[in-house]
Design an enzyme around this catalytic site. Structure first.
Site, PDB file in Angstrom:
ATOM      1  N   ASP A 160      -3.048 -21.456  15.010  1.00 57.01           N
ATOM      2  CA  ASP A 160      -3.794 -22.542  14.377  1.00 57.01           C
ATOM      3  C   ASP A 160      -3.694 -23.758  15.293  1.00 57.01           C
ATOM      4  O   ASP A 160      -3.022 -23.725  16.321  1.00 57.01           O
ATOM      5  CB  ASP A 160      -3.277 -22.811  12.956  1.00 57.01           C
ATOM      6  CG  ASP A 160      -1.869 -23.368  12.946  1.00 57.01           C
ATOM      7  OD1 ASP A 160      -1.309 -23.612  14.042  1.00 57.01           O
ATOM      8  OD2 ASP A 160      -1.315 -23.573  11.865  1.00 57.01           O
ATOM      9  N   ASP A 187      -4.719 -15.375   6.174  1.00 54.23           N
ATOM     10  CA  ASP A 187      -3.300 -15.545   6.477  1.00 54.23           C
ATOM     11  C   ASP A 187      -2.665 -16.238   5.284  1.00 54.23           C
ATOM     12  O   ASP A 187      -3.330 -16.991   4.582  1.00 54.23           O
ATOM     13  CB  ASP A 187      -3.103 -16.422   7.716  1.00 54.23           C
ATOM     14  CG  ASP A 187      -3.276 -17.893   7.379  1.00 54.23           C
ATOM     15  OD1 ASP A 187      -2.271 -18.558   7.044  1.00 54.23           O
ATOM     16  OD2 ASP A 187      -4.419 -18.374   7.412  1.00 54.23           O
ATOM     17  N   CYS A 233       4.914   3.342  -3.376  1.00 49.49           N
ATOM     18  CA  CYS A 233       4.948   2.768  -2.030  1.00 49.49           C
ATOM     19  C   CYS A 233       5.746   3.668  -1.089  1.00 49.49           C
ATOM     20  O   CYS A 233       6.740   4.266  -1.489  1.00 49.49           O
ATOM     21  CB  CYS A 233       5.589   1.382  -2.095  1.00 49.49           C
ATOM     22  SG  CYS A 233       5.738   0.586  -0.488  1.00 49.49           S
ATOM     23  N   CYS A 264       6.888   2.495   1.978  1.00 55.01           N
ATOM     24  CA  CYS A 264       7.515   1.659   2.997  1.00 55.01           C
ATOM     25  C   CYS A 264       8.990   2.037   3.154  1.00 55.01           C
ATOM     26  O   CYS A 264       9.561   2.675   2.276  1.00 55.01           O
ATOM     27  CB  CYS A 264       7.367   0.178   2.639  1.00 55.01           C
ATOM     28  SG  CYS A 264       8.623  -0.436   1.505  1.00 55.01           S
ATOM     29  N   CYS A 307      11.216   1.182   0.158  1.00 53.45           N
ATOM     30  CA  CYS A 307      11.068   2.046  -1.006  1.00 53.45           C
ATOM     31  C   CYS A 307      11.560   3.464  -0.736  1.00 53.45           C
ATOM     32  O   CYS A 307      12.012   4.151  -1.639  1.00 53.45           O
ATOM     33  CB  CYS A 307       9.614   2.056  -1.476  1.00 53.45           C
ATOM     34  SG  CYS A 307       9.129   0.451  -2.153  1.00 53.45           S
ATOM     35  N   HIS A 316       8.636  -4.828   2.458  1.00 50.83           N
ATOM     36  CA  HIS A 316       7.861  -4.154   1.400  1.00 50.83           C
ATOM     37  C   HIS A 316       6.597  -4.961   1.051  1.00 50.83           C
ATOM     38  O   HIS A 316       5.508  -4.394   0.920  1.00 50.83           O
ATOM     39  CB  HIS A 316       8.725  -3.945   0.155  1.00 50.83           C
ATOM     40  CG  HIS A 316       7.918  -3.634  -1.057  1.00 50.83           C
ATOM     41  ND1 HIS A 316       7.467  -2.373  -1.348  1.00 50.83           N
ATOM     42  CD2 HIS A 316       7.412  -4.448  -2.019  1.00 50.83           C
ATOM     43  CE1 HIS A 316       6.721  -2.415  -2.435  1.00 50.83           C
ATOM     44  NE2 HIS A 316       6.675  -3.659  -2.869  1.00 50.83           N
TER      45      HIS A 316
HETATM   46 ZN   LIG Z   1       7.739  -0.499  -0.578  1.00 45.47          ZN
END
Ligand SMILES: [Zn+2]
Length: 694
Positions: free
Chosen positions: A94, A267, A305, A307, A310, A336
């Site tokens: 930015d 963003d 999820c 990830c 998880c 996550h």
């Molecule tokens: Zn997750």
């Protein structure tokens, strides 16, 4: 010719949503895309491996912060941010405009740029289009942004117009400063909340050879609906063949709504900053991991999820880390949440590509509203019944949206019943009266506010905060002294709210408790005084200094009847000595407006709040509602008068049948309804006519 080679893969039918891609110096980006915020050349509590694993393709870095530390020469020495932070994918920087906007008291604006003092070592910096571009070139970002002048979307028209024109001149200087650098450069459309200014800004900025366009100045004060309308209007004016970036947005639903309106890039700090506070976004809603409920839960944050958090850790462990203040908890939740955001963007893109976006949008906007919600009850359908919070005749109520209000149980009336009380106080009393601008009137005498109906001190605290903010941000002279006089018969609502102050964040201040203890609080500077007059308003009125502003917030006519009669309004008008006093209230009752007119006030339609289409403003002279530079409120006109004459509820209580004809004649001859041109004569006539009634 664009440096990004932007191409559209698919566009959704019946929607502005599109799936596209562009090429940068560090690789290809598929859109819609979410860009994690890496303010200090790092995304908080993540490293580049976890960012890659969570699906991040573009990072946003902040020119302003990196300019102050480590400084331009470090980036020059390392050949740019990619090698410096070991990130080989694209970076967007930015320009620093937004940071300058958020530190207005530490900065001097001029045509040249913004001169400001470093918060780190006190050195002075000039942020101009040229220095911003030089820094972004040293950082070596793939996409640079022009320096713009960001202002609140609630700014007045002259302010918005001036900021827009400066932004346009700076856009030209930024393009010149970019020169033949291979880095892409985005222009920014400004114009605050004025559709014609936004259109003018879009027409100008898109006529320049930018590689993409950002919609700036949103998410800084407007409502969600306003933001969506402005986004839609703005994207409609942007060229189809360039990426569109909505800066600083947002929650999952905000992003979905903006994609639907044609935005490609986003963003926001939400995924990582909420992680720090212990909050996880999941397919079942938001989880607040500090809650004791998760202590023994042997299951992942989100079973849907995949990830690493998880896959490898339980809710119980994450909760333990968060409660123990371990940074690993922040890291795991942040990873996550970023994964959640990136997966959401991938789903959106896939839906656009396979033609299912309209159905997807319809279904997800509802379930993601739940995901955005801050209410544990929606996550766990059967919460324990909370213990009632009572004092005297009053009780604390908490709305599903999370804010709390006070109810009088005998009447069933809720204080600020239509929306969040703090928001309502701000819109109805603070913004509508332009209190901030009135306080910046240097050399003006003490401003006096009558706060009629202290309640939980929501309106008084809004005024007090407005004064404190003016003190911080007003640098061109002393802030005008302020006197708040609150009237209240029963102090239990305030006592109750202070007892449960976790639910009433507006009370997190020394003043309300001091007021309860000694009926008075004073700012250490002596320039803000807050006094409580306890007892019946009509009896206490004589003890108060003449008001400039009246925030009229008693209970309704049903409960506080005597405070809404023509006689009471005439006494208030007398207490103002018919000086320049502006009066604001939530009521829109036809009979109450008639009572105000009868008492000699000029009456206008006030701003909408929440679901209410309007409120009521009144004044003792037609000019005193008006503050220079802001739009005037529309006075009730002859159409209102015609409707009033036909109304079945035209007379306020207390007007005896034999007095109705005289009452009606007086409303009809009110100078407010006199033909244009007859104004002064009409006013003189009215002033003479009023005497007999006061
Ligand atoms: Zn997750």
């Amino acid at each position: 010719m664009s440096r990004l080679n932007f191409s559209i893969a698919a566009e959704a039918a019946g929607s502005g949503a599109r799936a596209a891609a562009f090429e940068t110096l560090h690789g290809r980006v598929q859109t819609p895309v979410f860009m994690p915020v890496g303010t200090q050349a790092t995304v908080k509590c993540q490293n580049v491996d976890t960012l890659r694993e969570s699906g991040s393709t573009v990072l946003l870095a902040n020119t302003y912060h990196l300019m102050l530390r480590p400084g331009t020469e470090v980036f020059q020495a390392f050949g740019g941010i990619h090698r410096f932070m070991n990130w080989d994918r694209p970076v967007l920087t930015d320009s620093g405009g937004y940071q300058i906007f958020s530190l207005p008291h530490a900065c001097r604006m001029s045509e040249k740029g913004a001169l400001f003092q470093s918060y780190i070592d006190g050195r002075w910096f000039l942020l101009s289009p040229e220095t911003s571009l030089a820094m972004q070139k040293a950082i070596g970002s793939d996409i640079m942004m022009v320096l713009d002048q960001c202002i609140p979307s609630t700014a007045s028209r002259p302010e918005a117009e001036a900021a827009m024109e400066l932004t346009h001149r700076w856009a030209l200087r930024s393009l010149a400063a970019r020169g033949d650098s291979p880095q892409a450069l985005f222009g920014i459309v400004q114009g605050a909340a004025f559709p014609d200014l936004r259109a003018a800004s879009a027409a100008y900025i898109t006529s320049l050879p930018f590689d993409g366009f950002a919609v700036g100045g949103l998410a800084v004060g407007e409502t969600k609906e306003q933001r969506e309308d402005l986004t839609e209007a703005a994207t409609a004016l942007l060229p189809r063949d360039r990426p569109r970036y909505l800066m600083g947005v947002g929650t999952p639903v905000d992003i979905l709504e903006a994609v639907h309106r044609g935005v490609d890039m986003f963003d926001c700090i939400i995924p990582t900053s909420l992680a720090q506070r212990g909050t996880a976004y999941t397919s079942e809603g938001r989880l607040h991991m500090r809650r004791g409920l998760y202590r023994l839960q042997d299951r992942p944050l989100d079973p849907a999820c995949t990830c690493p958090t998880c896959r490898l850790y339980t809710r119980a462990y994450v909760q333990h880390l968060i409660k123990a203040g371990e940074t690993l908890g922040w890291h795991l939740l942040g990873q996550h949440n970023l994964y959640f955001y990136h997966r959401m963007m991938q789903e959106i893109r896939a839906a656009v590509v396979d033609g299912s976006f309209p159905g997807y949008y319809g279904e997800k906007r509802e379930s993601w509203a739940r995901v955005d919600g801050d209410d544990a009850a929606t996550v766990h359908p059967k919460p324990r019944l909370p213990r009632r919070m009572l004092l005297g005749d009053y009780e604390v109520l908490t709305a599903p949206q999370g804010f709390s209000s006070i109810r009088q149980n005998s009447s069933g009336e809720v204080m600020h019943s239509v929306s969040n009380p703090v928001e309502e106080a701000r819109l109805l009393y603070i913004e509508q009266s332009h209190l901030g601008a009135r306080l910046r009137a240097t050399d003006a005498p003490e401003l006096v506010i009558w706060d009629v109906g202290l309640g939980a001190a929501t309106n008084a605290m809004a005024a007090l905060r407005c004064w404190e903010e003016a003190l911080l941000t007003h640098t061109s002279g002393p802030v005008r002294p302020l006197r708040i006089v609150s009237f209240e018969r029963d102090l239990n609502p305030l006592r109750l709210a202070i007892r449960h102050s976790a639910r009433f964040p507006h009370l997190h201040h020394a003043a309300p408790s001091a007021l309860l203890r000694g009926a008075h609080w004073e700012h250490p500077s002596g320039r803000l005084r807050w006094t409580l007059l306890e007892g019946d308003f009509l009896a206490q009125m004589a003890a108060a200094p003449r008001p400039d502003l009246i925030f009229y917030d008693p209970f309704s006519f049903k409960t506080d009847g005597p405070l809404w009669t023509p006689g009471t309004f005439a006494r208030i008008a007398d207490a103002t000595a018919r000086g320049a006093t502006a009066f604001y209230t939530y009521s829109t009752s036809t009979a109450i407006r008639a009572a105000l007119l009868w008492a000699g006030f000029y009456v206008a339609r006030g701003v909408p709040i929440g679901p209410k289409a309007e409120t009521t403003a009144a004044c003792t002279h037609p000019g005193c509602l008006h503050v220079a530079g802001y739009p005037a409120l529309p006075l009730l006109d002859r159409h209102w008068l015609e409707r009033w004459e036909r109304s079945g509820a035209k007379f306020p209580a207390g007007v005896a049948p034999e007095a109705q004809a005289a009452f009606e004649a007086r409303i009809r001859s009110h100078p407010q309804f006199a033909d244009a041109g007859a104004g002064d004569a009409g006013r003189a006539h009215a002033a003479a006519g009023m005497k007999g009634y006061s």
